[in-house]
Design a protein around this motif. Sequence first.
Motif, PDB file in Angstrom:
ATOM      1  N   ALA A  53       6.793  50.979  11.053  1.00 16.56           N
ATOM      2  CA  ALA A  53       7.225  52.336  10.723  1.00 16.56           C
ATOM      3  C   ALA A  53       8.735  52.473  10.683  1.00 16.56           C
ATOM      4  O   ALA A  53       9.256  53.556  10.514  1.00 16.56           O
ATOM      5  CB  ALA A  53       6.657  53.316  11.748  1.00 16.56           C
ATOM      6  N   ASP A  54       9.459  51.357  10.867  1.00 17.56           N
ATOM      7  CA  ASP A  54      10.895  51.484  11.061  1.00 17.56           C
ATOM      8  C   ASP A  54      11.719  51.295   9.800  1.00 17.56           C
ATOM      9  O   ASP A  54      12.841  51.723   9.726  1.00 17.56           O
ATOM     10  CB  ASP A  54      11.373  50.486  12.122  1.00 17.56           C
ATOM     11  N   GLY A  55      11.205  50.590   8.793  1.00 13.44           N
ATOM     12  CA  GLY A  55      11.999  50.339   7.606  1.00 13.44           C
ATOM     13  C   GLY A  55      13.238  49.526   7.898  1.00 13.44           C
ATOM     14  O   GLY A  55      14.295  49.739   7.308  1.00 13.44           O
ATOM     15  N   GLY A  56      13.130  48.567   8.819  1.00 13.24           N
ATOM     16  CA  GLY A  56      14.280  47.743   9.180  1.00 13.24           C
ATOM     17  C   GLY A  56      14.872  48.094  10.522  1.00 13.24           C
ATOM     18  O   GLY A  56      15.804  47.440  10.980  1.00 13.24           O
ATOM     19  N   VAL A  57      14.351  49.121  11.173  1.00 15.88           N
ATOM     20  CA  VAL A  57      14.851  49.547  12.482  1.00 15.88           C
ATOM     21  C   VAL A  57      13.693  49.544  13.473  1.00 15.88           C
ATOM     22  O   VAL A  57      12.648  50.130  13.216  1.00 15.88           O
ATOM     23  CB  VAL A  57      15.474  50.958  12.406  1.00 15.88           C
ATOM     24  N   ASP A  58      13.876  48.866  14.603  1.00 13.41           N
ATOM     25  CA  ASP A  58      12.831  48.801  15.629  1.00 13.41           C
ATOM     26  C   ASP A  58      13.061  49.781  16.770  1.00 13.41           C
ATOM     27  O   ASP A  58      12.117  50.208  17.426  1.00 13.41           O
ATOM     28  CB  ASP A  58      12.746  47.380  16.202  1.00 13.41           C
ATOM     29  N   TYR A  84      21.964  47.257   8.381  1.00 10.90           N
ATOM     30  CA  TYR A  84      23.051  48.112   7.888  1.00 10.90           C
ATOM     31  C   TYR A  84      22.520  49.100   6.851  1.00 10.90           C
ATOM     32  O   TYR A  84      22.855  50.289   6.866  1.00 10.90           O
ATOM     33  CB  TYR A  84      24.154  47.246   7.283  1.00 10.90           C
ATOM     34  N   GLY A  85      21.658  48.612   5.964  1.00  9.20           N
ATOM     35  CA  GLY A  85      21.091  49.485   4.944  1.00  9.20           C
ATOM     36  C   GLY A  85      20.146  50.516   5.529  1.00  9.20           C
ATOM     37  O   GLY A  85      20.091  51.660   5.070  1.00  9.20           O
ATOM     38  N   ALA A  86      19.392  50.120   6.575  1.00 11.50           N
ATOM     39  CA  ALA A  86      18.440  51.042   7.196  1.00 11.50           C
ATOM     40  C   ALA A  86      19.148  52.184   7.906  1.00 11.50           C
ATOM     41  O   ALA A  86      18.586  53.274   8.056  1.00 11.50           O
ATOM     42  CB  ALA A  86      17.555  50.284   8.180  1.00 11.50           C
ATOM     43  N   ARG A  87      20.370  51.950   8.333  1.00  9.11           N
ATOM     44  CA  ARG A  87      21.126  53.026   8.982  1.00  9.11           C
ATOM     45  C   ARG A  87      21.424  54.148   7.995  1.00  9.11           C
ATOM     46  O   ARG A  87      21.555  55.318   8.376  1.00  9.11           O
ATOM     47  CB  ARG A  87      22.432  52.479   9.567  1.00  9.11           C
ATOM     48  N   GLY A  88      21.508  53.797   6.724  1.00  6.87           N
ATOM     49  CA  GLY A  88      21.725  54.808   5.699  1.00  6.87           C
ATOM     50  C   GLY A  88      23.110  55.415   5.756  1.00  6.87           C
ATOM     51  O   GLY A  88      24.097  54.746   6.065  1.00  6.87           O
ATOM     52  N   ALA A  89      23.157  56.709   5.498  1.00 14.17           N
ATOM     53  CA  ALA A  89      24.444  57.408   5.412  1.00 14.17           C
ATOM     54  C   ALA A  89      24.965  57.868   6.768  1.00 14.17           C
ATOM     55  O   ALA A  89      26.051  58.446   6.846  1.00 14.17           O
ATOM     56  CB  ALA A  89      24.310  58.613   4.485  1.00 14.17           C
ATOM     57  N   GLU A  90      24.200  57.610   7.826  1.00 12.31           N
ATOM     58  CA  GLU A  90      24.626  58.050   9.159  1.00 12.31           C
ATOM     59  C   GLU A  90      25.594  57.020   9.747  1.00 12.31           C
ATOM     60  O   GLU A  90      25.270  56.286  10.680  1.00 12.31           O
ATOM     61  CB  GLU A  90      23.412  58.250  10.060  1.00 12.31           C
ATOM     62  N   HIS A  91      26.795  56.980   9.192  1.00 13.06           N
ATOM     63  CA  HIS A  91      27.751  55.939   9.554  1.00 13.06           C
ATOM     64  C   HIS A  91      28.288  56.078  10.974  1.00 13.06           C
ATOM     65  O   HIS A  91      28.921  55.145  11.484  1.00 13.06           O
ATOM     66  CB  HIS A  91      28.914  55.946   8.556  1.00 13.06           C
ATOM     67  N   SER A  92      28.047  57.213  11.605  1.00 11.75           N
ATOM     68  CA  SER A  92      28.518  57.377  12.981  1.00 11.75           C
ATOM     69  C   SER A  92      27.612  56.663  13.979  1.00 11.75           C
ATOM     70  O   SER A  92      27.983  56.491  15.141  1.00 11.75           O
ATOM     71  CB  SER A  92      28.594  58.862  13.341  1.00 11.75           C
ATOM     72  N   LYS A  93      26.431  56.233  13.528  1.00  4.07           N
ATOM     73  CA  LYS A  93      25.503  55.564  14.434  1.00  4.07           C
ATOM     74  C   LYS A  93      25.926  54.115  14.674  1.00  4.07           C
ATOM     75  O   LYS A  93      26.297  53.398  13.744  1.00  4.07           O
ATOM     76  CB  LYS A  93      24.080  55.592  13.868  1.00  4.07           C
ATOM     77  N   ASP A  94      25.842  53.699  15.928  1.00  2.30           N
ATOM     78  CA  ASP A  94      26.120  52.307  16.271  1.00  2.30           C
ATOM     79  C   ASP A  94      24.939  51.435  15.860  1.00  2.30           C
ATOM     80  O   ASP A  94      23.795  51.906  15.774  1.00  2.30           O
ATOM     81  CB  ASP A  94      26.358  52.172  17.777  1.00  2.30           C
ATOM     82  N   MET A  95      25.219  50.158  15.638  1.00  2.00           N
ATOM     83  CA  MET A  95      24.185  49.206  15.237  1.00  2.00           C
ATOM     84  C   MET A  95      24.152  48.041  16.220  1.00  2.00           C
ATOM     85  O   MET A  95      25.192  47.473  16.558  1.00  2.00           O
ATOM     86  CB  MET A  95      24.453  48.693  13.818  1.00  2.00           C
ATOM     87  N   LEU A  96      22.938  47.703  16.670  1.00  2.00           N
ATOM     88  CA  LEU A  96      22.753  46.599  17.600  1.00  2.00           C
ATOM     89  C   LEU A  96      21.636  45.699  17.082  1.00  2.00           C
ATOM     90  O   LEU A  96      20.663  46.183  16.496  1.00  2.00           O
ATOM     91  CB  LEU A  96      22.390  47.101  19.000  1.00  2.00           C
ATOM     92  N   PHE A  97      21.780  44.408  17.327  1.00  2.99           N
ATOM     93  CA  PHE A  97      20.762  43.449  16.906  1.00  2.99           C
ATOM     94  C   PHE A  97      20.407  42.577  18.104  1.00  2.99           C
ATOM     95  O   PHE A  97      21.284  42.013  18.761  1.00  2.99           O
ATOM     96  CB  PHE A  97      21.275  42.576  15.754  1.00  2.99           C
ATOM     97  N   PHE A  98      19.103  42.468  18.374  1.00  4.53           N
ATOM     98  CA  PHE A  98      18.604  41.669  19.494  1.00  4.53           C
ATOM     99  C   PHE A  98      17.765  40.521  18.932  1.00  4.53           C
ATOM    100  O   PHE A  98      16.824  40.750  18.169  1.00  4.53           O
ATOM    101  CB  PHE A  98      17.738  42.512  20.428  1.00  4.53           C
TER     102      PHE A  98
END
Length: 214
Positions: A53-58, A84-98
């Motif tokens: 259900a995440d579209g690239g985001v868990d 990065y693409g799944a974050r979309g236009a919400e550029h203020s959101k931080d991104m983490l990868f595990f």
Amino acid sequence: MRATSGYSVGRSGGRAMDSRSRYITTPEDAEQFAASQMRDMGFPDARVTGRGADGGVDVVARRAVAQVKWMHSKVGRPDLQRLYGARGAEHSKDMLFFAELLSPSPYTQDAVEYADEHGIGLFAYTSDGNLFPLNQHAKDFAAGIDQVRAARAARAAFMVTVRTVVWSSLLVVSICGLFISVLTVPSAAPVWLGFLALSVLGLVLARVYQPGAK
């Protein structure tokens, strides 16, 4: 094991960033572990999105998104591009990868360079619940854990102080009530019983609010 400088993980007997009594044996365990770590990093509303259900985001939070890989080969640049693409236009959101720990690193060099360029925190985790920040962005996120724990410790210390003050006050009230009830003549039954009840209530509440009581 420890997180070494750069982007590799060595085995020199050091301590991981976090170690807890938990074991990661399924993709769901890995996602829940990542969400828990994010909450400790200062994203209190971090939650697992659910498989498919995440579209690239868990894991999502109001201020962050994360992708989690379990039993996966090295993470490459395309994996990070999907996050990065799944974050979309919400550029203020931080991104983490595990990603599950692979020696010397679960990330390809291209992935590391992409993460550094786009501000993605790269983490590696082990099946026994150790977490390693592998780039500077991840270390910055990990610093939030110390801040959260310090805030929790300060809050706990404050509550101990409050309980101590309340306990002391109730103890004084109960002693005063008992003392006055002894001095009050039995003929003044309502007054005598009132102060006696006050002293008993004070002792009971003092027991409840005694510092260290749970």
